[in-house]
Design a protein around this motif. Structure first.
Motif, short mmCIF file in Angstrom:
data_model
loop_
_atom_site.label_atom_id
_atom_site.label_comp_id
_atom_site.label_asym_id
_atom_site.label_seq_id
_atom_site.Cartn_x
_atom_site.Cartn_y
_atom_site.Cartn_z
N LEU A 42 0.81 -1.21 0.00
CA LEU A 42 0.00 0.00 0.00
C LEU A 42 0.85 1.26 0.00
N HIS A 197 -5.53 0.46 -3.60
CA HIS A 197 -5.93 1.66 -2.86
C HIS A 197 -7.21 1.41 -2.08
N GLU A 198 -7.75 0.18 -2.21
CA GLU A 198 -9.00 -0.15 -1.54
C GLU A 198 -8.69 -0.77 -0.19
N LEU A 199 -8.60 0.07 0.84
CA LEU A 199 -8.09 -0.45 2.11
C LEU A 199 -9.05 -1.42 2.79
N VAL A 202 -8.34 -4.67 1.25
CA VAL A 202 -7.04 -5.16 1.70
C VAL A 202 -7.19 -5.77 3.10
N GLU A 203 -7.95 -5.08 3.93
CA GLU A 203 -8.11 -5.56 5.29
C GLU A 203 -8.76 -6.95 5.33
N VAL A 209 0.57 -6.55 5.46
CA VAL A 209 0.63 -5.40 4.57
C VAL A 209 1.93 -4.64 4.82
N ILE A 211 3.16 -0.52 4.13
CA ILE A 211 2.76 0.79 3.62
C ILE A 211 4.02 1.56 3.28
N VAL A 223 -2.02 -7.62 9.54
CA VAL A 223 -3.12 -6.66 9.60
C VAL A 223 -3.69 -6.63 11.01
N LEU A 234 -7.35 0.08 9.20
CA LEU A 234 -6.24 0.24 8.26
C LEU A 234 -6.24 1.62 7.60
N GLU A 235 -7.44 2.09 7.31
CA GLU A 235 -7.53 3.37 6.63
C GLU A 235 -6.99 4.49 7.52
N PHE A 238 -3.27 4.24 7.69
CA PHE A 238 -2.70 4.71 6.42
C PHE A 238 -2.64 6.23 6.38
#
Ligand SMILES: Nc1ncnc2c1ncn2[C@@H]1O[C@H](COP(=O)(O)OP(=O)(O)OP(=O)(O)O)[C@@H](O)[C@H]1O
Ligand SMILES: [Mg+2]
Lengths: 250, 259
Positions: A42, A197-199, A202-203, A209, A211, A223, A234-235, A238
C-alpha cells in the motif's frame, strides 16, 4: 522458511528529463514475502509501488540493492517462470480475441495444446468471459480488459502472483469476484503480492501489509497486529502514516 | 525458438487483421492491369515496359511494407503496454527482437509471393513463356535484402523515440544506399583527402543493397545468376542482418521500461 519475494535495500532512481537531476522513486526498500501469504502493498499515488514491481519483473534495473524471486535474482528470465503478473492499465493485443491471447501466452510457457485448451476454458470461466472469448479484445470494456489481464496472469498456474491494482476499474461485483479469486488462490497455497488503494478490501483478504510513502517503507506487519497496536482501522493507520491531518481540511 | 515463433505469429495475425497493406496489393494490381490493357504497336516493347513498371511498384511497395511494419512493432508494444505482460513471462528481450524480426520477415515473404505470382501471371500470359526460375531468383534475392532492411528498421525503432522519424530515416538511408551506394567508390576518387577515406570507409561499411536488385535480368529475360552467387548474396545478407539484430539487442537489453 525462505522468502519467495525478497528485496534488499532496493533503490531506484529515474533520470528526470532533460535537466539531469534524478528522481528517487524507491529508497532502501526491504520486503520479505513468505510462501502462502497474501501481501498487500500500500501507499499513496507516486509512492513507488509500481516501480518496485517493475524491478521485480526485470523491467527496470535498480540503482542499488537487489531483488529475488524464489531465491533467483530478478535479472534472470527464469525467475519469472513461476509468477503471474497483472500490470496496471494495460491493453492487450487489440486485434486478438481473449482465447487467442491466452493461447499465445500458453505457448510461451510451453504448455501442450490439450493442457492449453483446458486452462483457457477454466480461466475464461473464472473471469466470466466465456461468452466473449471469440471477440476481439478491442471491443471489450475496461472491466473486461482487466479480467482478461487476470486470466493471462494465471495461465501458467503460477505460485506467486504480482498484481498491480487488480480491482481498479472494476464494478463492486467485479471487485468481490477478484477478492474471491485471491482467496481461492490462497487456499491453493499460492502467494499473492498486490498493490491496492481499496483499504477495506485489503483488510479483508491480506495476511500482511506494507505501507510505503515516498519510496520508503513506513509500516509493515500483520493486519490484525497493526489494528491492535494502533487502535485504528487500516484506513486510519494509512492516513496517519502519510501525514494527513484532519484539521487541515476544515 | 518456440517463443520467437509465437511472437512472429502474433505479428502476422496483426497484419492480416489490420488490412492496411491490402491497399498496396490492389493499387499494384490496378496499375499493372491498366498498363497491360493499353495496346501499343510494338508488342515486344510493351511487355518490357510493363515488367519494368510492375517490378518498380513491387520494390517500392515492399520497402514501404517492410519499413512501416517493422518500425512500429516495438513502439506499439510499449505504447499499449503489452510489452509488460509479455516480458513478465520467461521471455528474454533477445527473443522479443528475434520474434519481431521473424514476424515482419515472414510477412514480407508472403507479400512477395503474392506480388510475384501476380507479376508472373500478368507478364507471362503476354509473353507466352514462363521464366519461373528467374522470377523465383528475383523474389529470393529481394527477400534477402528485405531482411537487412527489417533488421535496420528494428534497430532504428529502439534508437529513435518516434516511429515516424525512424520510418523517415530508414527510407532515406535505404533509398540512398540503393541509388548511390554502388557509386560511392567512384565519388570518393573525385574528392580530396580526408573526404576520400571517409567515403571509402562508408562504402565498405554499408550493406550494398543494390546487389540484390536483379530487375534488369528479369526484364530482359537474361541468364540467371549462378546459384553460387545467389548463395553468396544470401550469406552477405545474413551477416548484415545478424549484425543489425545484435546491435538492436545490445540497445534493448539494458533499456529501462517504464511508462
Ligand atoms: N519513467 C519514469 N521516469 C521518471 N519518474 C518516474 C517514472 N516512473 C515513475 N516515476 C516516478 O516515481 C515515483 C513512483 O511512481 P510509481 O509509479 O512507482 O508510483 P505508484 O506507487 O505505483 O503510484 P500509483 O498509486 O499512482 O500507481 C513517482 O514520483 C513517479 O513520478
Ligand atoms: Mg502504480
Amino acid at each position: 522458511m525462505d522468502a519467495i519475494l525478497k528485496t534488499d535495500n532496493l533503490w531506484v532512481e529515474y533520470r528526470a528529463g532533460q535537466r539531469g537531476g534524478a528522481k528517487v522513486a524507491v529508497r532502501g526498500l526491504n520486503l520479505n514475502v513468505q510462501a502462502g501469504e497474501v501481501f498487500g502493498f500500500l501507499g499513496p499515488n507516486g509512492a513507488g509501488k509500481t516501480t518496485t514491481m517493475n524491478v521485480l519483473l526485470g523491467f527496470v534495473t535498480p540503482t542499488r540493492g537487489e531483488a529475488h524471486l524464489f531465491g533467483v535474482n530478478v535479472r534472470e528470465p527464469i525467475a519469472r517462470q513461476r509468477i503471474g503478473y497483472l500490470p496496471e492499465l494495460t491493453y492487450y493485443y487489440r486485434f486478438l480475441s481473449a482465447e487467442e491471447l491466452l493461447r499465445f501466452y500458453a505457448r510461451i510457457f510451453g504448455l501442450t495444446p490439450a493442457e492449453t485448451e483446458r486452462r483457457i476454458d477454466r480461466l475464461l470461466k473464472l473471469v466470466e468471459l466465456e461468452s466473449a472469448r471469440k471477440r476481439l479484445i478491442k471491443t471489450y470494456s475496461k472491466g473486461m480488459q482487466q479480467r482478461v489481464g487476470l486470466a493471462q496472469a494465471l495461465i501458467n498456474d503460477p505460485d506467486l502472483l504480482i498484481l498491480d491494482e487488480p480491482t481498479s476499474g472494476l464494478d463492486p461485483l467485479g471487485r468481490m469476484k477478484v477478492r474471491e479469486i485471491i482467496q481461492r488462490l490462497k487456499e491453493e497455497g499460492k502467494t499473492v503480492f498486490f498493490s491496492s488503494h481499496e483499504l477495506g478490501e485489503v483488510e479483508t483478504v491480506c495476511d500482511r501489509v506494507a505501507i510505503v510513502s515516498q519510496g520508503e517503507l513506513r509500516v509493515e506487519g500483520r493486519v490484525a497486529d497493526l489494528v491492535r497496536e494502533h487502535q485504528a482501522n487500516l484506513e486510519q493507520i494509512f492516513l496517519r502514516i502519510i501525514g494527513y491531518q484532519p484539521s487541515s481540511l476544515s | 525458438m518456440k517463443t520467437p515463433l509465437a511472437l512472429a505469429g502474433v505479428v502476422l495475425k496483426e497484419l492480416y487483421r489490420r488490412k492496411d497493406f491490402y491497399v498496396l496489393f490492389v493499387l499494384t494490381a490496378v496499375i499493372t492491369l491498366l498498363l497491360a490493357s493499353v495496346n501499343f504497336f510494338n508488342d515486344d516493347k510493351i511487355v518490357r515496359y510493363l515488367k519494368e513498371i510492375c517490378l518498380l511498384l513491387i520494390w517500392i511497395s515492399m520497402l514501404v511494407i517492410a519499413i512501416v511494419t517493422t518500425a512500429r512493432q516495438i513502439p506499439a508494444e510499449r505504447e499499449s503496454r503489452t510489452i509488460f505482460p509479455l516480458l513478465a513471462k520467461p521471455v528474454t528481450r533477445g527473443q522479443v527482437i528475434l520474434g519481431k524480426f521473424l514476424g515482419c520477415w515472414f510477412a514480407c515473404g508472403l507479400a512477395l509471393l503474392i506480388f510475384y505470382a501476380f507479376f508472373t501471371v500478368v507478364t507471362c500470359s503476354r509473353e507466352g513463356h514462363w521464366p519461373l526460375g528467374g522470377n523465383l531468383q528475383a523474389l529470393w534475392l529481394q527477400w534477402m535484402m528485405l531482411a537487412i532492411v527489417i533488421a535496420l528498421a528494428l534497430l532504428g525503432s529502439l534508437i529513435f523515440a518516434a516511429p515516424s522519424s525512424n520510418t523517415t530515416i530508414c527510407f532515406v538511408v535505404v533509398a540512398g544506399i540503393l541509388l548511390l551506394g554502388g557509386h560511392l567508390n567512384a565519388i570518393a576518387l573525385q574528392q580530396t583527402e580526408p573526404l576520400t577515406s571517409l567515403i571509402y570507409a562508408v562504402y565498405f561499411i554499408i550493406p550494398q543493397l543494390e546487389i540484390f536488385d536483379v530487375r534488369d535480368l528479369v526484364i530482359h529475360d537474361q541468364q540467371l545468376l549462378g546459384w553460387l552467387d545467389c548463395l553468396g548474396a544470401s550469406l552477405y545478407a545474413a551477416v548484415y542482418t545478424g549484425f543489425f539484430l545484435l546491435a538492436a539487442w545490445l540497445v534493448f537489453r539494458r533499456k529501462p521500461l517504464s511508462a
